[in-house]
Scaffold this active site. Sequence first.
Site, mmCIF file in Angstrom:
data_model
loop_
_atom_site.group_PDB
_atom_site.id
_atom_site.type_symbol
_atom_site.label_atom_id
_atom_site.label_comp_id
_atom_site.label_asym_id
_atom_site.label_seq_id
_atom_site.Cartn_x
_atom_site.Cartn_y
_atom_site.Cartn_z
ATOM 1 N N LYS A 118 10.308 23.233 12.063
ATOM 2 C CA LYS A 118 9.236 24.130 11.633
ATOM 3 C C LYS A 118 8.019 23.335 11.176
ATOM 4 O O LYS A 118 6.889 23.579 11.623
ATOM 5 C CB LYS A 118 9.712 25.035 10.492
ATOM 6 C CG LYS A 118 8.663 26.062 10.069
ATOM 7 C CD LYS A 118 8.883 26.583 8.668
ATOM 8 C CE LYS A 118 8.206 25.689 7.647
ATOM 9 N NZ LYS A 118 8.131 26.290 6.294
ATOM 10 N N ASP A 137 9.226 30.136 11.386
ATOM 11 C CA ASP A 137 9.720 30.192 10.012
ATOM 12 C C ASP A 137 10.497 31.490 9.844
ATOM 13 O O ASP A 137 10.828 32.160 10.824
ATOM 14 C CB ASP A 137 8.566 30.077 9.016
ATOM 15 C CG ASP A 137 7.734 31.347 8.954
ATOM 16 O OD1 ASP A 137 7.820 32.180 9.889
ATOM 17 O OD2 ASP A 137 7.001 31.536 7.965
#
Length: 213
Positions: A118, A137
């Site tokens: 991420k 996310d």
Amino acid sequence: MRALARAIDNLDLPAVEKIAESSQEDPFEVLIATMLSAQTRDAVTAAASARLFRVARTPRTMARLTERQIIKLIFPVSFYRNKAAHVRQTCRILVDRFNGRVPSTMEELLTLPGVGRKTANLVLILSFRSLKNICVDTHVHRISNRLGWVQTRTPDETEQALYRNTSERWWPYINLYLVTWGQNVCRPIYPRCGACAIEPYCPRVGVTVTAKR
């Protein structure tokens, strides 16, 4: 995606996006802010990042801080002790191995302590203008499953499924659009379905309670 682009126009940007804009996409500030942002509210991330960057704005100056100093500066972000250790270790690696620069490849970014896909994807998108990455996310994972774009159990699975199931032209924008929408409208609990610009396209997978507010 076009409807979301119009709908988020007057909404607050996510904290890391704001930090990227204010720092002119400085890779180091984007990297550190994203590390701090994990499981932390945007207002807390923004305040902690601002305190830290007032004291140190480069890997070299930040590496000179003690772990305790970093803890005091970033508190109360979630897992602040672990994040302080990772920030300091990352800065030392940037100085020792990368001549004080943030690397521009996924493989190198993932060698940094506390950096997962991420964080690496967001740094590549915001600071290195990558058009080939999708940052996933919790908001992106939740909403893309809720919309029925993917059927996945983890963010990493979602990232790979989105590469297969979405048009490449939208990859750099998926995080911005879905995170902004997830923070304001398509919330985890009591999503504002009645105020949703893409409600006609949404099968509401997994949505059991809807509130119109």
